[in-house]
Design a protein around this motif. Structure first.
Motif, PDB file in Angstrom:
ATOM      1  N   UNK B  15       0.941  -1.039  -0.009  1.00 37.15           N
ATOM      2  CA  UNK B  15      -0.149  -0.110  -0.137  1.00 37.15           C
ATOM      3  C   UNK B  15       0.987   1.027   0.017  1.00 37.15           C
ATOM      4  N   UNK B  17       2.796   2.637  -1.797  1.00 34.71           N
ATOM      5  CA  UNK B  17       3.757   2.739  -3.080  1.00 34.71           C
ATOM      6  C   UNK B  17       3.122   3.141  -4.196  1.00 34.71           C
ATOM      7  N   UNK B  20       0.939   7.376  -5.734  1.00 34.67           N
ATOM      8  CA  UNK B  20       0.970   8.231  -6.996  1.00 34.67           C
ATOM      9  C   UNK B  20       2.250   7.724  -7.859  1.00 34.67           C
ATOM     10  N   UNK B  22       5.468   7.580  -9.898  1.00 35.54           N
ATOM     11  CA  UNK B  22       6.765   8.341  -9.786  1.00 35.54           C
ATOM     12  C   UNK B  22       7.060   8.492 -11.010  1.00 35.54           C
TER      13      UNK B  22
ATOM     14  N   UNK C 111       1.880   5.990   7.505  1.00 32.40           N
ATOM     15  CA  UNK C 111       2.282   6.878   6.317  1.00 32.40           C
ATOM     16  C   UNK C 111       3.741   6.566   6.406  1.00 32.40           C
ATOM     17  N   UNK C 114       4.988   3.209   5.042  1.00 24.30           N
ATOM     18  CA  UNK C 114       4.836   3.079   3.724  1.00 24.30           C
ATOM     19  C   UNK C 114       6.046   3.859   2.692  1.00 24.30           C
ATOM     20  N   UNK C 115       6.465   4.917   3.424  1.00 24.93           N
ATOM     21  CA  UNK C 115       7.571   5.722   2.740  1.00 24.93           C
ATOM     22  C   UNK C 115       8.737   5.162   2.781  1.00 24.93           C
ATOM     23  N   UNK C 117       9.431   2.187   3.060  1.00 28.30           N
ATOM     24  CA  UNK C 117       9.488   0.789   2.083  1.00 28.30           C
ATOM     25  C   UNK C 117       9.742   1.430   0.845  1.00 28.30           C
ATOM     26  N   UNK C 118       9.248   2.476   0.561  1.00 26.03           N
ATOM     27  CA  UNK C 118       9.280   2.939  -0.770  1.00 26.03           C
ATOM     28  C   UNK C 118      10.579   3.037  -1.124  1.00 26.03           C
ATOM     29  N   UNK C 170       2.241  14.204   1.532  1.00 28.54           N
ATOM     30  CA  UNK C 170       2.605  13.247   0.204  1.00 28.54           C
ATOM     31  C   UNK C 170       3.959  13.441   0.095  1.00 28.54           C
ATOM     32  N   UNK C 198      11.695   7.606  -7.042  1.00 27.80           N
ATOM     33  CA  UNK C 198      10.957   8.146  -5.641  1.00 27.80           C
ATOM     34  C   UNK C 198      11.386   9.366  -5.251  1.00 27.80           C
ATOM     35  N   UNK C 203       6.756  14.992  -5.300  1.00 30.29           N
ATOM     36  CA  UNK C 203       6.897  14.915  -3.815  1.00 30.29           C
ATOM     37  C   UNK C 203       8.056  14.287  -3.073  1.00 30.29           C
TER      38      UNK C 203
END
Ligand code: SF4
Ligand code: FES
Lengths: 118, 145, 247
Positions: B15, B17, B20, B22, C111, C114-115, C117-118, C170, C198, C203
């Motif tokens: 979730x 990722x 939005x 990239x 939140x 998730x970031x 992990x991204x 975001x 990313x 963002x």
């Protein structure tokens, strides 16, 4: 985020001041553009600005300009990173060299502005 | 076989990722680059101009080129001076445009983040650049004397 | 014989089932020992005054990163915030700024997770080296490149201090970008190409306007603000320099 968030901590406040310096600086440069334009008026019509109000305006802008210079050069110095012989140059040295460049540029520009007035 | 199915949901795209897309923001990269250049130029060049042309000159403390028509026109005709003035005036405006746009965001105007605001602010800097070029080219003719 | 000093703690209370919005509750507790920290005070309240007070903590020694809260409006690890610095004034303890509150002093950290992990915070190799393939050798200079960024304990104080994140959730945010840099500048890592989309997203780093408060509040000296600006600079150089590496 409440609207007045930047009034709650002094660090936030000085950050906003740092961003705000753009506005007075932009206004002064627009004036400078006019000063250049006025050279079109010819020898007899040329009257350079010298009202007290303008001087006071410049003093205020100068304070903002100095704040911009000090913050921008120290922050930029802190993020630049160069390696010499596999060793990073200490960031204090980079900041110092930025301020040295500022001083040197000021001396050169000041010299030209005053020397060619004769 | 079936026992492996739930596990497959715990790997790969999580979730958040996919929230939005990239895409590399080349425009942001460019405007940030201009912002940084303009910031350096404003920092090392503007204070001395303001001090001498805005304070010491008008007060008559030192003689300054822009106080007399002859010296001012003489200097303005020099192509190197024209180039210097273009850099001095145009670049900082990209810095100002960027900062003022973010200042608006900080003061609670999220619209300043959007593309229309970017067009207004960076477009404004481009307009100042073009105006500066026009003024520099039309005010005093280029002379190499 | 002097009576023990007392100190007033105002803590946020919020029960999602009962309350419309968070409120402050005042507790007066004994301040018996100069080495007491805010977390000790909360534990005293939970043990002796009100067992329903909820908050996160674990290690009590600034390692686990779970006890971050707003102490008099400043994000701090409560296990590292001494009562003696505030006494005799009352101390206000609130959940971390910029995150939704789940209950009392507990925030929803999804939140941030998730970031985190991204940006794939692990060493990425294009060709995995088999176990028997030998050791990665790194010089001390190569380790110094990323060492400071690797000290992050994911406490999220920097997110609570960041107005840019507060204004726009975001935004990828300080710790995630600092950790991305931690791996990008690691000589063993080859994952820059995977993280860059990313990081260089609208963002990502570009959202940051260098307030710098993340680095001020970080309890581990990570300096995320520097990591973000360096990422902007490096990303720009990759495009500006003619022979930039754009893999
Ligand atoms: S960078 Fe510092 S403040 Fe941010 S999560 Fe990591 S340790 Fe905490
Ligand atoms: S309880 Fe672990 S960092 Fe404070």
């Amino acid at each position: 985020m409440p609207r007045g968030w930047w009034t709650r901590r002094s660090n936030y406040f000085w950050y906003i001041v740092r961003e705000f310096t753009s506005l007075p600086l932009a206004l002064w440069l627009l004036w400078f553009l006019l000063e250049i334009r006025r050279a079109q008026d010819g020898p007899s019509g040329y009257h350079p600005h010298s009202s007290l109000g303008f001087v006071i305006f410049s003093v205020i802008v100068l304070l903002f300009a100095l704040y911009h210079s000090v913050t921008f050069l120290s922050l930029a110095g802190a993020i630049l990173h160069f390696n010499v012989a596999d060793r990073p140059i200490p960031s204090q040295l980079i900041v110092l060299s930025q301020f040295a460049a500022w001083a040197a540029a000021s001396v050169v520009v000041g010299f030209v502005l005053i020397y060619f007035a004769r | 076989m079936n026992a492996e199915l739930p596990l497959s949901h715990t790997v790969g795209e999580g979730q958040g990722e996919g929230r939005h897309r990239h895409k590399p923001a080349i425009a942001h990269l460019f405007w940030w680059f201009m912002f940084a250049q303009g910031g350096v130029l404003a920092a090392i060049l503007l204070p001395v101009h303001i001090l001498i042309q805005g304070i010491l000159g008008p007060l008559g403390i030192v003689p300054v080129v822009d106080r007399h028509y002859d010296t001012w026109a003489n200097v303005l005709g020099n192509p190197l001076v024209k180039l210097y003035l273009l850099v001095l005036i145009a670049f900082p405006f990209f810095h100002f445009a960027h900062r003022l746009r973010y200042l608006l965001v900080d003061l609670g105007v999220p619209a300043a983040r959007g593309v229309p605001a970017q067009i207004v602010f960076y477009g404004g800097a481009v307009a100042v650049t073009l105006g500066t070029i026009y003024i520099l080219l039309t005010t005093v003719p280029i002379s190499f004397g | 014989m002097t009576a023990t000093k007392r100190i007033t703690i105002k803590a946020t209370r919020f029960d999602p089932d009962k309350d419309e919005k968070p409120r402050l509750q005042t507790y007066e507790i004994p301040f018996s020992d100069d080495s007491m920290v805010v977390l000790d005070a909360l534990n005293y309240i939970k043990g002796h005054v009100d067992g329903s007070l909820s908050y996160r903590w674990s290690c009590r020694m600034g390692i686990c990163g779970s006890c971050g809260m707003m102490v008099d409006g400043v994000p701090k690890l409560t296990c590292n915030a001494f009562l003696r610095d505030h006494w005799p004034r009352p101390i206000t303890v609130e959940p971390l700024n910029n995150f939704p509150v789940i209950r009392d002093l507990v925030i929803d950290m999804d939140d941030f997770m998730h970031k985190l992990k991204a940006i794939k915070p692990w060493v990425i190799r294009k060709q995995p080296v088999p176990l028997g393939g030998g050791a990665f050798v790194q010089t001390t200079a190569q380790i110094d490149e990323f060492r400071q960024f690797s000290q992050c304990i994911n406490c999220m104080l920097c997110y609570a201090a960041c107005p840019v994140y507060g204004l726009n959730n975001e935004f990828l945010g300080p710790a995630a970008i600092a950790l991305a840099r931690r791996y990008n500048v690691d000589s063993r890592d080859e994952g820059l190409g995977q993280r860059l989309p990313v990081l260089a997203d609208a963002e990502g780093v570009w959202e940051c306007s260098f307030v710098g408060e993340c680095s001020v509040v970080c309890p581990k000296g990570v300096d995320p603000a520097k990591a973000i600006q360096q990422t902007k600079l490096d990303t720009t150089m990759r495009f500006v320099l003619p022979f930039g590496n754009r893999d």
